[in-house]
Enzyme design. Structure first.
Site, PDB file in Angstrom:
ATOM      1  N   LYS A 153      31.749  38.856  44.790  1.00 55.52           N
ATOM      2  CA  LYS A 153      32.394  38.321  43.587  1.00 55.52           C
ATOM      3  C   LYS A 153      32.300  36.803  43.539  1.00 55.52           C
ATOM      4  CE  LYS A 153      36.832  37.818  43.127  1.00 55.52           C
ATOM      5  NZ  LYS A 153      38.289  38.063  42.995  1.00 55.52           N
ATOM      6  N   ASP A 196      35.737  41.524  39.289  1.00 58.30           N
ATOM      7  CA  ASP A 196      37.104  41.419  39.823  1.00 58.30           C
ATOM      8  C   ASP A 196      37.830  42.733  39.534  1.00 58.30           C
ATOM      9  OD1 ASP A 196      37.761  41.416  37.156  1.00 58.30           O
ATOM     10  OD2 ASP A 196      38.835  39.510  37.197  1.00 58.30           O
TER      11      ASP A 196
END
Ligand code: SF4
Length: 159
Positions: free
Chosen positions: A66, A84
């Site tokens: 991420k 996320d």
């Protein structure tokens, strides 16, 4: 920050949480990015393909898929979808990814789905996060007022 004592960095970033973990990693990352001398620099990514750039960033201390995707997309304007908790949850409910696909695995799938243009991936990321925050909540999604209700295979599954 690279050359500051870890305790000072930890104090400076305390408001963000987990500062005792982040502070030493920040120093280590900045040292790695300035290994050739001078200031920390991400210029070496310019010569790397997107996949190699992601792999390089994930080789840095504490950097996962991420964070690596955030750097590529938001800082460098390159095609990578940061996944996320909102992006992962909403994508799964909408059927954009398989429900059991992990967040890590979803990075590649959603990058391919929303791309190839970085601007489209950026827009999709922002929209999914916004929808997750405002409508498709983790515990009680507002399916009754959701504008995607007619298209969503998960609509009404939460009552
Ligand atoms: Fe989320 Fe419900 Fe909307 Fe589907 S219909 S996207 S589950 S809020």
């Amino acid at each position: 920050m690279r050359d500051a004592p870890v305790a000072e960095v930890e104090e400076a970033i305390a408001a963000g949480g987990l500062s005792h973990i982040k502070a030493p990693r920040i120093g280590a990352i900045l040292r790695a990015l300035s290994a050739a001398g001078g200031a920390p620099d991400l210029g070496l990514l310019d010569a790397l393909r997107d996949g190699d750039a992601l792999a390089y960033l994930q080789s840095l201390p504490g950097v996962g898929p991420k964070t690596a995707a955030c750097v590529l997309l938001f800082s460098l304007g390159r095609p990578a979808m940061p996944v996320d908790t909102h992006v992962h949850r909403v994508s799964g409910r909408l059927g954009l990814i398989e429900a059991r696909l992990s967040a890590v695995a979803a990075h590649g799938v959603l990058t391919a789905l929303a791309g190839p243009a970085a601007s489209d991936i950026y827009a999709a990321h922002v929209d999914l996060v916004r929808h997750g925050r405002r409508v498709c909540h983790a515990r009680r999604p507002a399916c009754g007022t959701c504008p995607l209700n007619d298209l969503c295979p998960s609509a009404g599954s939460f009552s």
